[in-house]
Design an enzyme around this catalytic site. Structure first.
Site, PDB file in Angstrom:
ATOM      1  N   ASP A   1       0.867  -1.190   0.000  1.00  0.00           N
ATOM      2  CA  ASP A   1       0.000   0.000   0.000  1.00  0.00           C
ATOM      3  C   ASP A   1       0.893   1.226   0.000  1.00  0.00           C
ATOM      4  O   ASP A   1       2.127   1.112  -0.118  1.00  0.00           O
ATOM      5  CB  ASP A   1      -0.962  -0.015   1.208  1.00  0.00           C
ATOM      6  CG  ASP A   1      -2.305   0.622   0.865  1.00  0.00           C
ATOM      7  OD1 ASP A   1      -2.308   1.790   0.466  1.00  0.00           O
ATOM      8  OD2 ASP A   1      -3.340  -0.058   0.985  1.00  0.00           O
TER       9      ASP A   1
ATOM     10  N   HIS B   1      -3.050   3.011  -4.560  1.00  0.00           N
ATOM     11  CA  HIS B   1      -2.409   2.580  -3.310  1.00  0.00           C
ATOM     12  C   HIS B   1      -0.950   2.154  -3.534  1.00  0.00           C
ATOM     13  O   HIS B   1      -0.478   1.210  -2.897  1.00  0.00           O
ATOM     14  CB  HIS B   1      -3.190   1.419  -2.683  1.00  0.00           C
ATOM     15  CG  HIS B   1      -4.512   1.840  -2.101  1.00  0.00           C
ATOM     16  ND1 HIS B   1      -4.639   2.332  -0.835  1.00  0.00           N
ATOM     17  CD2 HIS B   1      -5.761   1.853  -2.628  1.00  0.00           C
ATOM     18  CE1 HIS B   1      -5.924   2.624  -0.595  1.00  0.00           C
ATOM     19  NE2 HIS B   1      -6.619   2.351  -1.672  1.00  0.00           N
TER      20      HIS B   1
ATOM     21  N   GLU C   1      -9.983   2.142  -5.105  1.00  0.00           N
ATOM     22  CA  GLU C   1      -9.698   3.553  -4.810  1.00  0.00           C
ATOM     23  C   GLU C   1      -8.535   4.117  -5.636  1.00  0.00           C
ATOM     24  O   GLU C   1      -7.650   4.782  -5.094  1.00  0.00           O
ATOM     25  CB  GLU C   1      -9.397   3.717  -3.314  1.00  0.00           C
ATOM     26  CG  GLU C   1     -10.577   3.353  -2.447  1.00  0.00           C
ATOM     27  CD  GLU C   1     -10.283   3.408  -0.967  1.00  0.00           C
ATOM     28  OE1 GLU C   1     -11.182   3.786  -0.214  1.00  0.00           O
ATOM     29  OE2 GLU C   1      -9.135   3.067  -0.548  1.00  0.00           O
TER      30      GLU C   1
END
Ligand code: ACM
Length: 637
Positions: A204, A279, A355
């Site tokens: 991440d 990410h 995302e």
């Protein structure tokens, strides 16, 4: 007359003693079928643990392990043999497989002379042993010898098999790093409740946690960041290049092999997640040429890097996405997935896909050229192009692709598999279009959310109480069950920086996930579950493990009438609790006003103080809520 009364009194005494001492059969997750019979079996020193002839080496190993575990608290020695005796504990692989038990089911029969655990497969024997452990007195969890306990097991007949083959927890080891030993402990804790899948979120923005030998900078650079202890690990000031990157860590490939093996020995599969294209700050810090803009990048540097807008919209302040128009990205991913695929035997690799901010893509001439070349009209289509290319890479390593539900946007290949997290919608959509789905909706399964009164807990942006987690059904209306692999709880760790807090945030809510995914739907019952959870609390106490007791704390809500008067609406998760409160700044006890219906808040009150009691004893933590805060909880009219 006298002659008759005495035996009667004696019999009543025995009955009373029996009902006091008879342990109740409390198992989490609740078995598909559990019949309590009268009587108990008692473990003794030198009891036999017998493995039926023809069983595998694996079962022999389980017998030895069981002997070791039972020895710790009881101090007893156990003999293991293959004599097939029916006294003591017997583990038996069924010579003729049972059609109802499948690969993970088991039968557990306890009579006054012995315990028989039988199953088609070793996994079933393992789960039978987990149930047996829960049937023993709680002191069995002690890490040291406990004297003066009768090691009894209630006589039961259990016939049990899971509802779903995918019963998972996700652990985010990127935002905060957890050592190999801690991950093993997490696994130990999981398998007691028959979880069979650990999803490791390995990469991440805050760190890359798996050694990739062909890309050494991923861990020499990407695994390390500046240390931040503030809320959400943010600080007012970004680190500059001179600030040492002291926080981090990663698993070497040897560590990963060790974890995979540790899992296999416990029937727990590990699914790796490499989260791309979003990410990816840690990957970009290591190899900046994978970004759309090039230049310097750093692992999360202590300040927020995303803007979040109402309605789930967002944009990146700092670029954190791989560039879909850069062929080097696909070469990079080929290297990563080659090594990942070789390390993890599981058939699925998770590519993340969640995302991904598109604002840097939108500005990139390379992405625009890609769109022109490939006829892609929108950013979701660009992302879908990326996902398809990643799927080809993953498939070329002999693995199936799993991704967060964003991979549905812009079109999805027929063979991709979906993990539904933004509510249940994505999962329903995916199953309708015949994709396999794992349900882990934030509305039911996000274990990083606040689990009790927000004023008493570490701040997180959303709440999820135990009873809501318990109401989770992986099969939602409109879904064909055959596409639902199962469910899992997700433990994100932006706010979880140590193992004790990880335990606190995970348990007992993960118990609810265990029951949601193992037990037949019709067997689930909140009040039965809650009382079994309370018994588990005692076990964790004995094992020096920690967990949250937030389920005892009052649920504080508010409402306003037409005239604008504010009312406090207080409730509890558990039955049998009484709520007391004050408005005069003093600390209430059970002589204070008892809450029975919504209470009009006095106009001049500054604070409402609330406690919960059960059986005359305070059980929940005291909540002191400023009236200004209470007013904010009233729904807007
Ligand atoms: C997620 O929670 N971003 C999958």
């Amino acid at each position: 007359m006298k002659k008759k009364i005495l035996p009667l009194i004696l019999a009543m005494g025995i009955l009373a003693a029996h009902s006091q001492t008879k342990p109740s059969a409390s198992v989490i997750p609740v078995p598909a079928s559990l019949i309590e019979n009268s009587g108990t079996f008692t473990l003794k020193n030198n009891s036999v643990i017998s493995i039926s002839a023809g069983s595998s080496k694996e079962i022999d190993g389980m017998g030895l392990q069981l002997a070791k575990v039972l020895h710790t608290a009881t101090g007893y020695n156990f003999k293991t043999d293959n004599a097939g005796t029916n006294e003591g504990i017997k583990l038996e692989l069924l010579a003729t497989p049972s059609t109802s038990l499948g690969n993970e089911g088991y039968r557990l029969k306890v009579t006054s002379t012995g315990v028989l655990i039988s199953a088609n497969k070793p996994a079933g024997i393992f789960y039978g042993i987990q149930s047996l452990m829960q049937l023993l007195p709680k002191e069995i969890e002690s890490k040291t010898l406990v004297q003066n306990v009768a090691w009894t097991v209630p006589c039961v007949t259990i016939d049990d098999q899971p509802r779903f083959g995918w019963r998972g927890l996700m652990l985010d080891v990127s935002r905060h790093f957890f050592t190999k030993q801690e991950v093993k402990k997490f696994m130990d804790d999981m398998v007691k409740f028959k979880f069979n899948l650990l999803h490791l979120h390995l990469t991440d923005d805050e760190g890359w946690r798996i050694e990739i030998k062909s890309l050494p900078k991923l861990t020499s650079i990407g695994a390390w960041r500046v240390e931040r202890n503030g809320k959400w690990a943010n600080s007012p000031k970004a680190a500059d290049a001179s600030e040492p990157k002291t926080y981090g860590g990663f698993y070497t490939q040897e560590d990963i092999k060790e974890l995979v093996k540790y899992g296999q020995e416990r029937f727990l599969t590990i699914m790796p997640e490499i989260d791309v294209p979003g990410h990816s700050m840690a990957a970009l810090a290591s190899y900046p040429e994978l970004s759309c803009t090039g230049g310097e990048h750093s692992v999360y540097n202590g300040i927020p890097f995303m803007n979040w807008f109402p309605g789930g919209k967002f944009e990146a302040i700092t670029e954190n996405g791989l560039c879909p128009a850069n062929e080097n990205v696909y070469e990079f991913l080929d290297k990563v997935f080659t090594e990942v695929a070789a390390l993890f035997p599981f058939e699925y690799i998770h590519m993340g896909g969640d995302e991904c901010a598109k604002n840097f893509w939108e500005k990139s001439p390379a992405v625009q050229a890609l769109m022109k070349r490939e006829g892609l009209k929108t950013m979701p289509e660009v992302e879908s192009y990326f996902v398809r290319r990643v799927e080809k890479i993953v498939n070329s390593k002999g693995k199936k692709l799993m991704g967060w539900d964003e991979i549905l946007e812009g079109g999805i290949s027929p063979t991709a598999n979906v993990m539904s997290w933004r509510g249940v919608k994505g999962g329903i959509e995916a199953a309708k279009s015949k994709h396999n789905v794992v349900m882990s909706p934030s509305s039911f399964a996000y274990l990083d959310y606040v689990q009790g009164e927000p004023l008493l807990e570490a701040p997180v942006y959303a709440s999820l109480r135990l009873n809501k987690v318990y109401s989770f059904d992986p099969i939602q209306e409109g879904m064909d069950a055959k596409y639902v692999l199962g469910g899992q709880g997700n433990q994100w760790t932006e706010q979880i920086g140590n193992y004790r807090n990880l335990q606190y945030m995970t348990w007992p809510r993960a118990l609810a996930i265990a029951e949601d995914t193992w037990s037949p739907k019709e067997k689930k019952d909140w009040s039965s579950f809650a009382s079994r959870v309370e018994k588990q609390f005692d076990r964790w106490d004995l094992a020096d493990d920690t967990y949250s007791k937030a389920m005892y704390d009052a649920i504080v809500a508010a409402s306003k009438d037409e005239k604008g008067n504010l009312f406090a609406n207080i409730s509890t998760e558990l039955g049998g609790m009484t709520i007391y409160y004050s408005f005069d700044e003093s600390n209430p006890d059970n002589y204070y006003p008892k809450y029975t219906a919504p209470v009009l808040v006095p106009k001049d009150a500054a604070t409402m103080k609330i406690v919960t009691y059960r059986n005359g004893k305070q059980i929940g933590k005291q909540i002191n809520i400023p009236i200004t805060e209470l007013a904010k909880r009233a729904p807007k009219k």
